[in-house]
Design an enzyme around this catalytic site. Structure first.
Site: not given
Ligand code: GLY
Length: 566
Positions: A377, A448
């Site tokens: 990420t 998430s």
């Protein structure tokens, strides 16, 4: 410690007066609380430079965030993206705040058991590799939505630097070259139309040109949202899905909508913490852990002392246990957020905490209360010259996502479907377990851990922070914050410091090797902890506002991360 001092913003604002007076939330340059500098910290020096150029033009933090997002798509393809999603937390210079959820969604054709075999077992890597792993991307809708609401420069101006980078090429850093070679050897098989990334073995100093991506970005520049979710790009996207059994349809693309949501907000001592709420677990878990440790004297225990690490780890276990049961997409399930963040509840969660012994994970359960449930990420932190701040974490999920590049359109697709719980109790890529709250449903957002966060102290902006790292995002952000406010480290030292992580299951402390002394490890083992030593965790990019108002960056030395500003 680098400090960046303003030298030209006053001039810029005089020249670009109309942009300055449009800074949200409708404050003027004259009456806004102007900081004396502006800064971007991101995973790549070229992206940070582009962000700075936008700020220098008089753009605000949201303008810069949009430009940085597109730049990272070009120069940091393992995580920067238009084929993924993410979250943006914004704090304006009057103290108001908001957050944008541009998380991917499951395709309408997705189903609860889509990654299970006939016997109900999870099929290895089906939610991670190739076309079936892809969620409907949210990034372009998110960026356009942010622009429509808060952008002050022209949309074209925010896209053009990235289009130029893609078309003219840019020089690869060592890390980016190594990353691409990894991608070549691991994910090549998912592409029937060979993307530019695969044109050879890459070395530091090579120039990479991405003209297909440049064309797609130009379509987004010219047609905004429709340049991605409709027309030529959408056609290529659907052709790519159809070539290899993907589920995403034209309707999925057209129907995608990013959402403005209230951030989760709470106090840790005299710091206000503003972070991302569900469908990210990041903000809720971060606040839970902070509240669980708040009454202990962490400062006295000492930085990286056995007592401090033990306390933090014990609180982390309890927060991750709650995560597994209660968190998911708030549009699909009811989340007892108020209860999860309630001080009394969190004090009670620590009632079986022992300062001497590790609590066995199997003896920790998600908190029980009366409630009926209906490693890659990237993060960037930005403060503009008007005192607005943006904290953005965005992802394809694992490095290079699903490995699929949309043929002829040049962008990578995520493998975010793995963030759902494919089967209750079955660990995902990050070893996270979940249950029905995070089960796959059509159009639902997968849970998430992204934790873009902003802190204020005495009602003034104090810190902008976030990181990649799957489940370790939450604990990486936590430690960076504590390193500054409890252990008095500089922003850069706080970011560079070794990190550790516990997520309840598996029953081990993940810890960076060679960053902690062996006495500490021994002491923690005696308390009953076990370890998983790893190379490195997270790439935190953060900014802290010093007492004199200047900005201090923390750019993670674990990557190419760099700050830029004025
Ligand atoms: N894909 C990692 C996360 O969203 O937590």
């Amino acid at each position: 410690m680098p400090k960046i001092v303003l030298f030209s913003i006053f001039f810029s604002c005089l020249v670009l007066n109309s942009s300055c007076v449009n800074i949200p939330p409708k404050t003027t340059f004259e009456n806004s609380n102007v900081l004396d500098s502006a800064m971007v910290v991101s995973a790549h020096p070229l992206a940070s430079e582009i962000g700075k150029s936008i700020l220098l033009k008089g753009g605000n933090a949201v303008d810069a965030a949009i430009a940085v997002q597109f730049a990272l798509t070009v120069v940091h393809p393992s995580a920067g993206n238009i084929g993924g999603g993410g979250f943006m937390v914004v704090r304006f210079n009057d103290g108001s705040h908001t957050s944008l959820d541009f998380r991917e969604t499951a395709p309408a054709l997705a189903s609860k058991d889509m990654y299970l075999d006939d016997k109900g077992n999870v099929i290895d890597r089906l939610s991670l590799d190739g076309h079936l792993a892809v969620g409907v991307p949210g990034t372009v809708d998110g960026m356009y939505s942010a622009f429509k609401k808060y952008g002050t420069l022209k949309w074209e101006e925010l896209l053009q630097p990235s289009i130029d980078l893609a078309n003219n090429g840019f020089v690869l850093t060592k890390l980016e070259a190594e990353g691409l070679n990894y991608y070549n050897s691991n994910k090549l098989k998912f592409n029937s139309i060979s993307p530019t990334y695969l044109e050879g073995t890459w070395s530091q100093g090579d120039t990479l040109k991405l003209t297909d991506l440049g064309n797609t970005l130009a379509l987004i520049r010219d047609y905004q949202r429709a340049g991605f979710y409709e027309g030529e790009t959408a056609e290529k996207f659907i052709q790519e899905m159809n070539r290899n059994g993907g589920l995403i349809t034209k309707n999925d693309l057209i129907n995608y909508q990013s959402k403005w949501r209230d951030p989760v907000v709470g106090m840790y001592k005299n710091f206000k913490v503003i972070s991302m709420g569900p469908p990210s677990s990041g903000g809720a878990c971060l606040l839970q852990i902070l509240k669980m440790i708040e009454s202990f004297n962490l400062k006295k225990m000492g930085f990286h002392s056995a007592d401090a690490v033990h306390l933090i780890v014990e609180a982390e276990k309890r927060a991750f246990a709650d995560r597994s049961k209660y968190l998911g997409d708030p549009d699909f399930i009811r989340i007892p957020l108020e209860k999860l963040l309630d001080s009394n509840y969190l004090i009670d969660r620590m009632r079986n905490y022992s300062s001497l012994r590790a609590t066995i994970s199997d003896s920790i359960y998600p908190g029980d209360f009366d409630f009926v449930e209906s490693d890659q990420t990237t993060h960037y932190s930005i403060v503009d010259a008007y005192g607005n701040a943006a904290s953005v974490t965005t992802t394809l999920n694992s490095s290079y996502g699903s490995g699929v590049v949309v043929g002829g359109a040049g962008f990578l697709l995520n493998n975010e479907m793995d963030d759902f719980s494919s089967k209750p109790g079955a660990p995902n890529l990050y070893g996270l377990v979940g249950g029905s709250a995070n089960a796959i449903e059509p159009n639902k957002r997968m849970l998430s851990s992204m934790t873009p966060t902003i802190l204020e102290k005495d009602k003034k902006l104090f810190m902008v922070v976030g990181t990649p790292g799957g489940s370790t995002i939450i604990t990486g952000v936590l430690q960076t914050i504590l390193n500054v406010i409890e252990f008095d480290l500089s922003m850069q030292d706080a970011v560079s410091a070794g990190r550790f992580h516990h997520q309840w299951k598996p029953k081990e402390i993940k810890i960076e090797q060679n960053k902690f002394d062996s006495t500490l490890i021994f002491q923690l083992m005696q308390m009953g902890h076990s370890f998983n030593f790893v190379g490195s965790m997270n790439r935190v990019d953060a900014i802290v506002v010093a007492k004199d108002g200047s900005l201090e960056p923390g750019a993670d030395p674990r990557g190419d991360d760099a700050y830029s500003g004025f």
